[in-house]
Write a protein that holds these residues in place. Sequence first.
Motif, PDB file in Angstrom:
ATOM      1  N   TYR B  68       5.604 -10.614   7.195  1.00 49.55           N
ATOM      2  CA  TYR B  68       4.242 -10.994   7.594  1.00 49.55           C
ATOM      3  C   TYR B  68       4.173 -11.158   9.116  1.00 49.55           C
ATOM      4  CZ  TYR B  68       2.510 -12.075   2.854  1.00 49.55           C
ATOM      5  OH  TYR B  68       2.083 -11.996   1.556  1.00 49.55           O
ATOM      6  N   PHE B  69       5.185 -11.824   9.656  1.00 54.23           N
ATOM      7  CA  PHE B  69       5.221 -12.135  11.090  1.00 54.23           C
ATOM      8  C   PHE B  69       5.288 -10.854  11.930  1.00 54.23           C
ATOM      9  CE2 PHE B  69       7.110 -13.425  15.085  1.00 54.23           C
ATOM     10  CZ  PHE B  69       6.579 -14.682  15.314  1.00 54.23           C
ATOM     11  N   PHE B  70       6.261  -9.998  11.606  1.00 56.30           N
ATOM     12  CA  PHE B  70       6.473  -8.825  12.451  1.00 56.30           C
ATOM     13  C   PHE B  70       5.515  -7.682  12.126  1.00 56.30           C
ATOM     14  CE2 PHE B  70      10.488 -11.054  13.132  1.00 56.30           C
ATOM     15  CZ  PHE B  70      10.500 -11.044  14.509  1.00 56.30           C
ATOM     16  N   PHE B  71       5.017  -7.660  10.884  1.00 56.37           N
ATOM     17  CA  PHE B  71       4.063  -6.604  10.542  1.00 56.37           C
ATOM     18  C   PHE B  71       2.761  -6.812  11.313  1.00 56.37           C
ATOM     19  CE2 PHE B  71       1.608  -3.751   7.786  1.00 56.37           C
ATOM     20  CZ  PHE B  71       2.559  -2.781   7.503  1.00 56.37           C
ATOM     21  N   SER B  72       2.325  -8.072  11.402  1.00 57.70           N
ATOM     22  CA  SER B  72       1.094  -8.323  12.156  1.00 57.70           C
ATOM     23  C   SER B  72       1.338  -8.102  13.647  1.00 57.70           C
ATOM     24  CB  SER B  72       0.568  -9.734  11.884  1.00 57.70           C
ATOM     25  OG  SER B  72       1.531 -10.678  12.221  1.00 57.70           O
ATOM     26  N   GLN B  73       2.557  -8.372  14.090  1.00 58.08           N
ATOM     27  CA  GLN B  73       2.866  -8.130  15.498  1.00 58.08           C
ATOM     28  C   GLN B  73       2.870  -6.632  15.809  1.00 58.08           C
ATOM     29  OE1 GLN B  73       6.292 -10.227  17.409  1.00 58.08           O
ATOM     30  NE2 GLN B  73       6.972  -8.139  17.790  1.00 58.08           N
ATOM     31  N   GLU B  74       3.466  -5.852  14.915  1.00 59.97           N
ATOM     32  CA  GLU B  74       3.580  -4.410  15.147  1.00 59.97           C
ATOM     33  C   GLU B  74       2.246  -3.687  14.977  1.00 59.97           C
ATOM     34  OE1 GLU B  74       6.624  -2.275  15.840  1.00 59.97           O
ATOM     35  OE2 GLU B  74       6.817  -4.215  16.792  1.00 59.97           O
ATOM     36  N   THR B  75       1.395  -4.178  14.031  1.00 56.16           N
ATOM     37  CA  THR B  75       0.086  -3.526  13.861  1.00 56.16           C
ATOM     38  C   THR B  75      -0.926  -4.080  14.860  1.00 56.16           C
ATOM     39  OG1 THR B  75      -0.413  -5.138  12.150  1.00 56.16           O
ATOM     40  CG2 THR B  75       0.252  -2.966  11.394  1.00 56.16           C
ATOM     41  N   LYS B  76      -0.519  -5.116  15.589  1.00 55.88           N
ATOM     42  CA  LYS B  76      -1.379  -5.780  16.580  1.00 55.88           C
ATOM     43  C   LYS B  76      -2.666  -6.284  15.942  1.00 55.88           C
ATOM     44  CE  LYS B  76       0.190  -3.714  20.854  1.00 55.88           C
ATOM     45  NZ  LYS B  76       1.220  -2.780  20.454  1.00 55.88           N
ATOM     46  N   GLN B  77      -2.591  -6.765  14.727  1.00 49.91           N
ATOM     47  CA  GLN B  77      -3.781  -7.341  14.081  1.00 49.91           C
ATOM     48  C   GLN B  77      -3.359  -8.280  12.953  1.00 49.91           C
ATOM     49  OE1 GLN B  77      -5.871  -4.019  12.389  1.00 49.91           O
ATOM     50  NE2 GLN B  77      -4.767  -4.308  10.472  1.00 49.91           N
ATOM     51  N   LEU B 135       0.152  -5.848   2.606  1.00 47.12           N
ATOM     52  CA  LEU B 135       0.725  -5.057   3.690  1.00 47.12           C
ATOM     53  C   LEU B 135       0.155  -3.642   3.699  1.00 47.12           C
ATOM     54  CD1 LEU B 135       4.433  -6.190   3.692  1.00 47.12           C
ATOM     55  CD2 LEU B 135       2.585  -6.935   5.142  1.00 47.12           C
ATOM     56  N   PHE B 136      -0.054  -3.093   2.492  1.00 44.71           N
ATOM     57  CA  PHE B 136      -0.593  -1.740   2.411  1.00 44.71           C
ATOM     58  C   PHE B 136      -1.987  -1.673   3.021  1.00 44.71           C
ATOM     59  CE2 PHE B 136      -2.485   1.811  -0.110  1.00 44.71           C
ATOM     60  CZ  PHE B 136      -1.704   2.811   0.448  1.00 44.71           C
ATOM     61  N   ARG B 137      -2.832  -2.667   2.708  1.00 45.98           N
ATOM     62  CA  ARG B 137      -4.183  -2.696   3.266  1.00 45.98           C
ATOM     63  C   ARG B 137      -4.161  -2.912   4.782  1.00 45.98           C
ATOM     64  NH1 ARG B 137      -8.710  -2.805  -0.172  1.00 45.98           N
ATOM     65  NH2 ARG B 137      -9.786  -2.753   1.823  1.00 45.98           N
ATOM     66  N   THR B 138      -3.231  -3.772   5.225  1.00 49.52           N
ATOM     67  CA  THR B 138      -3.103  -4.001   6.665  1.00 49.52           C
ATOM     68  C   THR B 138      -2.729  -2.702   7.367  1.00 49.52           C
ATOM     69  OG1 THR B 138      -2.189  -6.119   6.054  1.00 49.52           O
ATOM     70  CG2 THR B 138      -2.058  -5.539   8.367  1.00 49.52           C
ATOM     71  N   TYR B 139      -1.805  -1.971   6.734  1.00 50.32           N
ATOM     72  CA  TYR B 139      -1.349  -0.698   7.300  1.00 50.32           C
ATOM     73  C   TYR B 139      -2.519   0.287   7.405  1.00 50.32           C
ATOM     74  CZ  TYR B 139       1.059   3.798   7.476  1.00 50.32           C
ATOM     75  OH  TYR B 139       1.462   5.055   7.820  1.00 50.32           O
ATOM     76  N   LEU B 151       6.794   0.034  11.041  1.00 56.62           N
ATOM     77  CA  LEU B 151       5.794  -0.212   9.995  1.00 56.62           C
ATOM     78  C   LEU B 151       6.171   0.500   8.702  1.00 56.62           C
ATOM     79  CD1 LEU B 151       2.391   0.112  11.852  1.00 56.62           C
ATOM     80  CD2 LEU B 151       3.645  -1.940  11.245  1.00 56.62           C
ATOM     81  N   ILE B 152       6.562   1.772   8.830  1.00 53.18           N
ATOM     82  CA  ILE B 152       6.915   2.557   7.643  1.00 53.18           C
ATOM     83  C   ILE B 152       8.086   1.899   6.921  1.00 53.18           C
ATOM     84  CG2 ILE B 152       7.859   4.778   6.885  1.00 53.18           C
ATOM     85  CD1 ILE B 152       4.967   5.007   7.655  1.00 53.18           C
ATOM     86  N   SER B 153       9.074   1.485   7.697  1.00 50.22           N
ATOM     87  CA  SER B 153      10.269   0.883   7.108  1.00 50.22           C
ATOM     88  C   SER B 153       9.917  -0.403   6.350  1.00 50.22           C
ATOM     89  CB  SER B 153      11.261   0.595   8.230  1.00 50.22           C
ATOM     90  OG  SER B 153      12.449   0.115   7.718  1.00 50.22           O
ATOM     91  N   MET B 154       9.133  -1.273   6.993  1.00 53.46           N
ATOM     92  CA  MET B 154       8.761  -2.538   6.348  1.00 53.46           C
ATOM     93  C   MET B 154       7.871  -2.293   5.136  1.00 53.46           C
ATOM     94  SD  MET B 154       8.163  -5.373   9.312  1.00 53.46           S
ATOM     95  CE  MET B 154       7.599  -4.516  10.737  1.00 53.46           C
ATOM     96  N   LEU B 155       6.942  -1.335   5.283  1.00 52.45           N
ATOM     97  CA  LEU B 155       5.996  -1.067   4.194  1.00 52.45           C
ATOM     98  C   LEU B 155       6.701  -0.470   2.981  1.00 52.45           C
ATOM     99  CD1 LEU B 155       2.947  -1.080   3.479  1.00 52.45           C
ATOM    100  CD2 LEU B 155       2.900   1.294   4.159  1.00 52.45           C
ATOM    101  N   ALA B 156       7.598   0.507   3.227  1.00 53.73           N
ATOM    102  CA  ALA B 156       8.319   1.133   2.108  1.00 53.73           C
ATOM    103  C   ALA B 156       9.133   0.081   1.365  1.00 53.73           C
ATOM    104  CB  ALA B 156       9.227   2.242   2.633  1.00 53.73           C
ATOM    105  N   GLY B 157       9.783  -0.811   2.123  1.00 57.25           N
ATOM    106  CA  GLY B 157      10.550  -1.887   1.494  1.00 57.25           C
ATOM    107  C   GLY B 157       9.669  -2.784   0.655  1.00 57.25           C
ATOM    108  N   SER B 158       8.514  -3.166   1.212  1.00 53.53           N
ATOM    109  CA  SER B 158       7.646  -4.119   0.518  1.00 53.53           C
ATOM    110  C   SER B 158       7.049  -3.539  -0.752  1.00 53.53           C
ATOM    111  CB  SER B 158       6.516  -4.562   1.437  1.00 53.53           C
ATOM    112  OG  SER B 158       7.048  -4.936   2.667  1.00 53.53           O
ATOM    113  N   LEU B 159       6.732  -2.238  -0.721  1.00 53.63           N
ATOM    114  CA  LEU B 159       6.124  -1.631  -1.911  1.00 53.63           C
ATOM    115  C   LEU B 159       7.141  -1.445  -3.033  1.00 53.63           C
ATOM    116  CD1 LEU B 159       3.740   1.031  -0.326  1.00 53.63           C
ATOM    117  CD2 LEU B 159       3.140  -1.177  -1.309  1.00 53.63           C
TER     118      LEU B 159
END
Lengths: 135, 492
Positions: B68-77, B135-139, B151-159
């Motif tokens: 959650y922390f780094f995904f929002s940081q990397e997507t800047k939102q 995470l998918f919607r955030t992406y 992002l791809i790495s974190m998202l693939a892991g989370s799904l």
Amino acid sequence: MNFGLKGFLLCMLGSLLIFAGLVYHSISFVTDSKPSSQAAEGKKIFQRKACIECHTIFGNGGYNGGDITHIYEKYGTEALNSFFTNPPLLGGAKYARHMQLTRQESEYMSAYLKFLHSINTLDWPPEPAYNNAIR
Amino acid sequence: MIRSQHLSCKYALAAFLLFGLQGIVANGGAIELVLSDLRLPIDFTAGRSFHLNISIYWTLIGMMGAIYFFFSQETKQEIYIVKHINFNFWLIIATIGMSLGSLLLGFNDGREYLEAVWPLKILLAGSTLIFGYMLFRTYLNSIVPKSRATLISMLAGSLTLAIFYLPNIVSYDHPSIDEMMKYLVVHLWEEMTLELMGTGVLAALLINMTKADRRVAEAAIYLDISFMALGGILATGHHYYWIGVPELWIWIGGFFSAIQIIPTIVLLYAVFQTTKFESFSKFNYHEKITLMLIGSSMFYHIFGAGFTGLFMAYPPINRYIHGTYIVSAHSHLALFGVFGFLVLAVSFYILFTKVTLSKTLYQWCVVAIFSLNLGLLTMSAGLTIAGGLQAYCWYVFGLSTADTNTLIKPYLAIRILGGLMYSAGSTILTYAVLKSIWPQLKSIFTDNCYASDNRYYKERLVLTLFKSLIKKQREAAALLQKIKEIVNRSVR
């Protein structure tokens, strides 16, 4: 699409697809022999009593109580039933005993162990090399 | 810090608390294995399943927070529906609490690592589904390049987290199918899902902290996660050798396990290539501790998981060491060594963006990391020797399990010693974190983060100011009305 992303998706989805196919094949392979209703009951008791925390099946579980995949071959139904209904002391213990089962439970459990023995584990566990020499 | 990041801090704190608890509880079981007549208030079966489950839960909750922390940081939102970070936290905390409590009370599903009863498994699956969906919607909403590797790495892991867990909610009548499904979590969560999430988080952290070059890092991450997917998924076969499935798994498992060493080497190479450790002394205290924890994780990635795993998965060797304490040594090195240290590192980093680490506590943290490493290595050494002896006694001499157990007791005692060192380390580290975070504890659990650089907060702030302006205007109008009345009265 980015080249790296394409490569990753190809590796990931391709591997997942092949894996799913192989798992499906393996499931249809193992279900050729189905456990009897008694053996299925035995498996439920095995799970409820959390036997896996001390014993291993197919080598997976707790490493303290030894593997019991093919224990049926060594003892047979009668000896197993008397072991479960009248459990001995644990190895090296003065007071602590093995978990006790009722007569009914013990019959189910023996049926389960009999079914486990019927599964082909590709000669695992290996036979002891100097078994006869020692005895 | 944006609101999503603020809300994910509590995950990091929960991870530390569960980690501290785990270190202490595990010792009870280790002692009971040596002193068979010891009657502890908690049954051995309950204690062991508690230990196995908590070891997964705290790494999972820590990793979720870090994502959650780094995904929002990397997507800047902000994360999609940001308040659900809170909801998911309380959902997973309740699930963990109920699972661990029910295990202690003796409710056990009897499948190693998946001992929680099925209603609780549904809750956990629900939590992972919500997590993946958010995470998918955030992406999808993000404005940064969609191909960004972190992002791809974190998202693939989370799904994949939920996908691999779902088949394990129920158990199957056939023990071989049970085993096959179990390794979707026991193997694929560790060597695929957590690995993908960990790589994404680690890359995001290092890019942020050491100002590594993003373009170089991107290429390395893609190479790494592609090999990870290629090797990791089919390497599940190394758990399928002897469970009653067709013989072809020996070939598949053996071959793809050998491939698994490649991403480990790529990861190590990438870290050294992309990271500019100009001088270690330039970093703050908390950054130094984070780097030490990452360094520990890297060490076990190469030696504890990578090369040991390569050696163990070779089928002719596996035949003899399978089902012995050697496997236990390996799982301690791989699960705690790699992911434990990694989750500790990112959780530490996240929490210390809120507070500063004092010099005294920094020194204690160094002692704790040293103690954790020493404890883990001692524990694994004891277990490896015990396992080696088991294989030798069983498969060479044909000794019985009971006789072998008597023989290996000294080495299990060494394990206890390692365990005590480990829990000293885990207790000190958790104490240092808690003591530092204590003054800020209330703010972690309240949603009061306002940052000026965030669109969401700007909008919210403007709205609040606007509302108060209208309120003031109404008050002013009421006052004007009164003045008018008074003036009118005095005129008459």
